[in-house]
Design a protein around this motif. Structure first.
Motif, short mmCIF file in Angstrom:
data_model
loop_
_atom_site.label_atom_id
_atom_site.label_comp_id
_atom_site.label_asym_id
_atom_site.label_seq_id
_atom_site.Cartn_x
_atom_site.Cartn_y
_atom_site.Cartn_z
N SER A 1 0.81 -1.22 0.00
CA SER A 1 0.00 0.00 0.00
C SER A 1 0.84 1.27 0.00
N ASP A 2 2.15 1.13 0.14
CA ASP A 2 3.03 2.31 0.10
C ASP A 2 3.30 2.78 -1.33
N ALA A 3 2.89 2.01 -2.32
CA ALA A 3 3.09 2.43 -3.70
C ALA A 3 2.36 3.74 -3.95
N ALA A 4 3.10 4.75 -4.34
CA ALA A 4 2.55 6.10 -4.49
C ALA A 4 3.68 7.00 -4.99
N GLU A 5 3.36 8.28 -5.10
CA GLU A 5 4.40 9.25 -5.42
C GLU A 5 4.73 10.04 -4.17
N TYR A 6 6.02 10.26 -3.98
CA TYR A 6 6.49 10.91 -2.76
C TYR A 6 7.19 12.22 -3.14
N PHE A 7 6.79 13.26 -2.45
CA PHE A 7 7.35 14.58 -2.72
C PHE A 7 8.05 15.12 -1.48
N CYS A 8 9.25 15.59 -1.69
CA CYS A 8 9.97 16.33 -0.67
C CYS A 8 9.75 17.82 -0.93
N ALA A 9 9.64 18.60 0.12
CA ALA A 9 9.38 20.03 -0.06
C ALA A 9 10.10 20.83 1.01
N VAL A 10 10.45 22.04 0.66
CA VAL A 10 11.05 22.97 1.62
C VAL A 10 10.16 24.20 1.70
N GLY A 11 9.95 24.71 2.89
CA GLY A 11 9.09 25.87 3.09
C GLY A 11 9.82 26.98 3.80
N THR A 12 9.30 28.19 3.62
CA THR A 12 9.93 29.31 4.29
C THR A 12 9.67 29.26 5.78
#
Lengths: 116, 115
Positions: free
Chosen positions: A84-95
């Motif tokens: 169930s972990d199959a997915a798209e993963y996004f890393c992000a940086v915020g101010t």
């Protein structure tokens, strides 16, 4: 300007195997870092975040990530992957600046495929 | 955590027309954002929706193409104007967590196809 690099576009792992998704960031100040997951047809769900304190952060669904300032990295890990972990993963940086809000800069994403 | 509702969830539109996307939050929030996710790509911030003033647009996005309204602290709209097939994307509304200012919540998105 901030930027995020996710070097791996696609990753395939076997169910039960360990997982590490790479993320490198560029930001002049102390970064607010996030990992989101997007399942097909779904919105973004926050897995975990880092903004101070312990550099190893625990998230939901058994995920963890480690902030390494010297390497400008925030890699996501999971010791045993489930189908169930199959997915798209996004890393992000915020101010992370109050009033400036969390304007996020996202990486290009890593598509995770899990083989049964 | 904030609960965000976006309408419509998806639409197919003719080129040259406009579509307005609504974002409703179940609590008052200071900061609201609109993102675009083009097919197979990552999310890109379009603008910050400011309550009581004009939206703040990111480089590459202009008000004439993406007018935004923010009449109060729980609601915002994004209009995609004079659409072309290149506007086919998922458009997502995001709000900042009022409690900690360190987390963003996302709506489910609006999947737009322009034909």
């Amino acid at each position: 300007a901030q930027s995020v690099t996710q070097p791996d576009i696609h990753i395939t792992v076997s169910e039960g195997a360990s997982l590490e998704l790479r993320c490198n960031y560029s930001y002049g100040a102390t970064p607010y870092l996030f990992w989101y997951v997007q399942s097909p047809g779904q919105g973004l769900q926050l897995l975990l975040k880092y903004f101070s304190g312990d550099t190893l952060v625990q998230g939901i669904k058994g995920f963890e990530a480690e902030f390494k300032r010297s390497q400008s990295s925030f890699n996501l890990r999971k010791p045993s992957v489930h189908w169930s972990d199959a997915a798209e993963y996004f890393c992000a940086v915020g101010t992370g600046v109050t009033g400036g809000g969390n304007k996020l800069t996202f990486g290009t994403g890593t598509q995770l495929k899990v083989e049964l | 955590s904030a609960v965000i509702s976006q309408k419509p969830s998806r639409d197919i539109c003719q080129r040259g027309t406009s579509l307005t996307i609504q974002c409703q939050v179940d609590s008052q929030v200071t900061m609201m954002f609109w993102y675009r996710q083009q097919p197979g790509q990552s999310l890109t911030l379009i603008a910050t929706a400011n309550q009581g003033s004009e939206a703040t647009y990111e480089s590459g996005f202009v008000i004439d193409k993406f007018p935004i309204s923010r009449p109060n602290l729980t609601f915002s709209t994004l209009t995609v104007s004079n659409m072309s097939p290149e506007d086919s994307s998922i458009y997502l509304c995001s709000v900042e967590d009022q409690g900690s200012n360190t987390e963003a919540f996302f709506g489910q998105g609006t999947r737009l196809t322009v034909v």
